[in-house]
Scaffold this active site. Structure first.
Site, PDB file in Angstrom:
ATOM      1  N   PHE A 133       0.787  -1.383  -0.027  1.00  0.00           N
ATOM      2  CA  PHE A 133       0.012   0.017   0.053  1.00  0.00           C
ATOM      3  C   PHE A 133       1.018   1.187   0.028  1.00  0.00           C
ATOM      4  O   PHE A 133       0.463   2.269  -0.346  1.00  0.00           O
ATOM      5  CB  PHE A 133      -0.873   0.123   1.168  1.00  0.00           C
ATOM      6  CG  PHE A 133      -1.758  -1.251   1.295  1.00  0.00           C
ATOM      7  CD1 PHE A 133      -2.993  -1.262   0.311  1.00  0.00           C
ATOM      8  CD2 PHE A 133      -1.695  -2.154   1.992  1.00  0.00           C
ATOM      9  CE1 PHE A 133      -3.874  -2.287   0.234  1.00  0.00           C
ATOM     10  CE2 PHE A 133      -2.281  -3.507   2.434  1.00  0.00           C
ATOM     11  CZ  PHE A 133      -3.552  -3.390   1.350  1.00  0.00           C
ATOM     12  N   GLU A 134       2.260   1.115   0.418  1.00  0.00           N
ATOM     13  CA  GLU A 134       3.056   2.117   0.188  1.00  0.00           C
ATOM     14  C   GLU A 134       3.921   2.332  -1.084  1.00  0.00           C
ATOM     15  O   GLU A 134       3.946   3.309  -1.447  1.00  0.00           O
ATOM     16  CB  GLU A 134       3.990   2.094   1.313  1.00  0.00           C
ATOM     17  CG  GLU A 134       3.433   2.419   2.858  1.00  0.00           C
ATOM     18  CD  GLU A 134       4.451   2.383   3.833  1.00  0.00           C
ATOM     19  OE1 GLU A 134       5.488   1.797   3.486  1.00  0.00           O
ATOM     20  OE2 GLU A 134       4.332   2.974   4.872  1.00  0.00           O
TER      21      GLU A 134
END
EC number: 3.2.2.6
Length: 686
Positions: free
Chosen positions: A487-488
């Site tokens: 998600f980063e």
């Protein structure tokens, strides 16, 4: 000879007649003393000033020339304490000219009282004039102690004259006067006109108040006079108005005996031109000064003032209230237009009333505390009750397929620590099972629902976009493997988190403090815009009526609850042939697999890593066996179902003939797990 004598008789007669009309202030040694004249002479240091003898202008009906012709002499003295010292004129800085003293260049030491005496052998009279000389104040063209004062009502016409300008007027021309306001040249508006040595304001406004300075040149020196204009409200024709107590509405005050008491009287006074407001208290027909010493009036306090209109307050003070003080007190206010009054009645405070008041306030206070405690303890339950009764459906027309995307770490059973078993079991089994079967939410579980159509990242991003919530389960293994990295790293997923496009539910299954990567978890929390943090506290959180599940449901999308049948639990990819199968616990599945599957050594090309990887891809289902079907004694009525290999779903067969028998055996044996090749699109972190 007869003419001068006749003229002297006329002057003496005029003086005697005038003396009968004006009362004498003092008489010493037969000389009439009129004390100090009302007119005050003021000048700035270095400026010329003329001090006239007031006898010829306010006290007798004659002038200096007529008095001199009759033998009357005018002498000047300067007052020094109780003594009067004759003035010796030097003609340099100060000189005598007829009925006046000329100061050609006044100095501060010239300030004082000057007395002119008019006398002959029969009559004597004198009067004193005041002279004030001061330096300019710093940065100003005047001194505030020597200003002249003028007043004007707002909207009225006002003419401001330049004082004492007649003393500097030449017979053949008018003095050239320049006007300033606050020592600065000003562009006067159209209704302000300079008329000779005066300034005419045709309609005074509030902003016209201030200091006006007129300036002219006389014998090479500047002469300046400053007038302060005070603008007031229109002159009132009404009496003052009591504000408290109210007029015609007596106020009742409950007092406690033995205690001090202050009663204020507030009133509004319109501008009446009077020096000060008149306000006082009375008890019946007696003034406060006539009462006992423990009752008195305070000082009159000015609360507000604007354009001469005032709001004042006078306090009636009781040092200690006694029984005799329980009576009616009246506040009177008056001006020249009339009088108004308002009353206050002192009454003994009832003890029962006090108890009732305290009890009522206490009950209200306790009720508020109770409501606060109830809300603090059951706020989630109250919100869920409201949503169930009156809430809408958040899932309507939002074009999203799933209620939540579930992100957790897929862990091999053999690698689990005994300390982490509960957390991992919660993430893998309890959480999805309760949300889907009990609460009717539709979850996207990548291990189960991800159908590849492109790259893994693209498929994952598309599925997150189709979800209303993102549930991240922070198990120890998830934290160790940095399961949130996807998600980063993926920009689209990262933007969804930081922009608040999707709401994130973060479930902590373990204490983060002291854990590896705990700082990165805290950084992740700060980057998520819409974040809800829920802590799972082990077995006590597993109960459906626990605070954990209520909080989780509160954070999930609002939707109407639907009771799902067992067949609805399977997604669309699992319907059809296995639609009527019922899920069984993983323990049963494990035991079933152990009973029916041959040993690992007996299976060709069976690898231990493949077995661990595929253990979570197999599910056990329970169904009723037909009566005529031969049952396996070791299995009872349990069957085990595994996901079909993608190669079979796509209709592809391997080209290697050497493995044909093994692959044929795998396709015909439903109990074997999928191989790592068949699951090459999967990931350990979902």
């Amino acid at each position: 000879m007869k003419l001068p004598l006749l003229l002297a008789l006329v002057v003496c007669s005029a003086v005697s007649t005038n003396l009968k009309m004006v009362s004498k202030r003092n008489s010493v040694d037969g000389c009439i003393d009129w004390s100090v004249d009302l007119k005050t002479y003021m000048a700035l240091a270095g400026e010329p000033v003329r001090v006239k003898c007031a006898l010829f202008y306010s006290y007798i009906r004659t002038n200096y020339s007529m008095a001199q012709s009759t033998g009357l002499r005018l002498m000047w003295y300067r007052n020094k304490g109780d003594l009067e010292e004759p003035i010796i004129f030097s003609e340099v800085r100060m000189s005598k000219e007829e009925d006046a003293i000329w100061f050609h260049s006044a100095e501060e030491q010239d300030s004082g009282f000057y007395t002119c005496v008019l006398r002959n052998s029969t009559y004597c009279m004198k009067v004193s004039m005041s002279l004030t000389v001061a330096e300019n104040e710093s940065g100003l063209c005047y001194n505030s102690r020597i200003r002249y004062l003028e007043k004007s009502e707002v909207t009225k016409r006002k003419e401001i004259s330049c004082p004492d300008m007649d003393d500097f007027k030449k017979s053949d021309q008018e003095p050239d006067v320049v006007w300033y306001k606050e020592c600065k040249p000003k562009m006067w508006r159209s209704i302000i006109i300079q008329k000779g040595n005066a300034l005419l304001i045709q309609e005074v406004q509030e902003e016209d108040g201030g200091n006006y300075t007129c300036e002219l040149k006389y014998e090479g020196k500047l002469v300046r006079r400053t007038t302060e204009l005070k603008v007031t409200a229109l002159l009132t024709d009404k009496p003052p108005k009591p504000l408290f107590p109210m007029e015609n509405q007596p106020s009742v005050i409950d007092v406690q005996l033995g205690k001090p008491l202050n009663i204020p009287c507030k009133a509004f006074f319109g501008f009446s031109g009077e020096s000060g407001p008149m306000i006082y208290w009375m008890k019946g027909e007696k003034f406060i000064e006539e009462l006992a010493g423990h009752i008195r009036e305070g000082e009159i306090r000015l609360l507000k003032e604007h354009l001469g209109e005032k709001e004042v307050e006078l306090t009636l003070i009781f040092d200690s209230v006694v029984e005799a003080d329980l009576a009616n007190y009246t506040c009177h206010v008056e001006n020249r237009n009339g009088r108004k009054h308002a009353s206050v009645l002192l009454r003994k405070k009832d003890l029962i009333y006090k108890i009732e008041l305290a009890g009522g306030l206490g009950a209200i206070f306790l009720l508020l505390i109770l409501l606060l405690v109830v809300y603090k303890c059951y706020n989630i339950e109250l919100m869920l009750f409201y949503r169930q009764r009156f809430g809408g459906d958040e899932t309507t027309d939002d074009n999203k397929e799933y209620d939540a995307y579930l992100s957790y770490t897929k862990v091999d059973q053999d690698t689990l620590d005994c300390d982490n078993t509960e957390e991992e079991q919660f993430a893998l089994e309890i959480l999805p099972d309760v949300l889907e079967k009990h609460y009717g939410y539709k979850l996207f579980i990548p291990e189960r629902d991800l159908i590849p159509s492109g790259t893994y990242i693209e498929d994952l991003t598309r599925c997150v976009e189709q979800s209303r919530r993102l549930i991240i389960v922070l198990t120890p293994d998830y934290i160790l493997r940095r399961g949130w990295s996807i998600f980063e790293l993926e920009s689209r997923l990262h933007n969804m988190l930081v922009s608040g496009e999707i709401k994130v539910i973060l479930i902590e299954c373990t204490e983060l403090k002291g854990k590896v990567n705990c700082q990165e978890v805290e950084s992740l929390k700060h980057n998520i815009k819409l974040l809800s943090l829920i802590k799972w506290k082990g077995p006590k959180s597993s109960k459906l009526n626990s605070k954990f599940w209520k909080h989780l449901v509160y954070e999930m999308p609002i939707k109407k609850k639907e009771m799902l049948s067992h067949c609805h639990v399977l997604d669309s990819a699992e319907q059809g042939l296995f639609g009527e199968l019922q899920p069984i616990p993983s323990i049963a599945m494990t035991s079933t697999s152990a009973t029916m599957v041959p040993s690992q050594a007996d299976l060709p090309e069976f690898h231990h890593s493949d077995s661990m990887q595929m253990r979570h891809c197999c599910r056990g289902y329970q169904h009723e066996m037909p009566a005529n079907t031969l049952s396996v004694p070791s299995l009872g009525n349990h069957h085990t179902y595994c996901n079909l290999p993608l190669t079979l779903l796509n209709g592809q067969l391997p080209l290697n003939n050497s493995l044909k028998e093994t692959e044929e055996f795998s396709r015909n044996n439903p109990l074997l797990p999928l191989t790592s090749k068949e699951l090459s699109f999967t990931s350990d972190i979902w």
